[in-house]
Design an enzyme around this catalytic site. Sequence first.
Site, PDB file in Angstrom:
ATOM      1  N   SER A   1      -3.959 -17.770  -0.190  1.00 48.34           N
ATOM      2  CA  SER A   1      -2.820 -17.009   1.041  1.00 48.34           C
ATOM      3  C   SER A   1      -4.167 -17.103   2.123  1.00 48.34           C
ATOM      4  O   SER A   1      -3.549 -16.286   2.713  1.00 48.34           O
ATOM      5  CB  SER A   1      -3.019 -15.625   0.485  1.00 48.34           C
ATOM      6  OG  SER A   1      -4.157 -15.037  -0.101  1.00 48.34           O
TER       7      SER A   1
ATOM      8  N   HIS B   1      -5.311  -8.606   4.152  1.00 46.98           N
ATOM      9  CA  HIS B   1      -5.045 -10.324   4.608  1.00 46.98           C
ATOM     10  C   HIS B   1      -5.678 -10.509   6.214  1.00 46.98           C
ATOM     11  O   HIS B   1      -4.868 -10.445   6.649  1.00 46.98           O
ATOM     12  CB  HIS B   1      -4.426 -10.956   3.905  1.00 46.98           C
ATOM     13  CG  HIS B   1      -3.668 -11.468   2.941  1.00 46.98           C
ATOM     14  ND1 HIS B   1      -3.634 -10.561   1.486  1.00 46.98           N
ATOM     15  CD2 HIS B   1      -4.221 -12.315   2.278  1.00 46.98           C
ATOM     16  CE1 HIS B   1      -3.897 -10.951   0.355  1.00 46.98           C
ATOM     17  NE2 HIS B   1      -4.122 -12.153   0.799  1.00 46.98           N
TER      18      HIS B   1
END
Length: 267
Positions: free
Chosen positions: A44, A249
């Site tokens: 990711s 993230h």
Amino acid sequence: MKMSRLVAFSSSLLLGAALALTGAGVANADSSAAAVDYVALGDSYSSGVGAGSYDGSSCKRSSRAYPALWAAANSPSSFDFAACSGARTNDVTGSQLGKLNASTDLVSISIGGNDAGFADVMTTCVLQSEASCLNRIATARAYVDSTLPGRLDSVYSAIRSKAPSAQVVVLGYPRFYQLGGSCIAGLSEKERAAINGASDHLNTATAKRAADHGFTFGDVRTTFTGHEICSGSSWLHSVNWLNIGESYHPTAAGQSGGYLPVFKSAL
């Protein structure tokens, strides 16, 4: 074995810069960037989760992720964006290597965090006690020592086998927290320090395996310094209860300001 077109691309950029300084050659814009075949692999952090502007697939590939940003700026002859949210090492070898071949010039990859239990570590630390958090981190570190090197070797060997002439850039992971920063709630400082230490531990192991395979390691901790969670200018999402998958993230700024410069420098 053909000469790497990436080397030719770099050389032509230097030549173009020299011509520009003398006022010559402006009309002969270099086109060798178009000769680069680029494949972006990984998890990711490479697909761009957290950056938005996704392609609609379950992999959550973002047009704001560093591979897509580099491709948009350099217009390679081919660009295959195979990185996928949630990917582990076996996902890379099982489903991401199909576009690699003897003509591939450039490969990027971030992988290993999910193998080490990144999501479970953060879930444990956010929802459970400090002791549980520290124990889970210790388990992840032990995995990085005992099991992850062999899994990275399998991925890196498969990449080199399929793309023998490619330059391979392995991107690491940022530290999550600025210690002594602006956060007044959430995890304890001890937990934050332990999470940062685990990230360092993972990066050290990854860099060692990358170097042993002749790959370039891109350390993003340098560019993310001053932009961690609790910094007041974070390039990382903290817990996002409305979109839990984006938690921890990089934001779009983290991709463009944190990952892309490191990738470009590695080239």
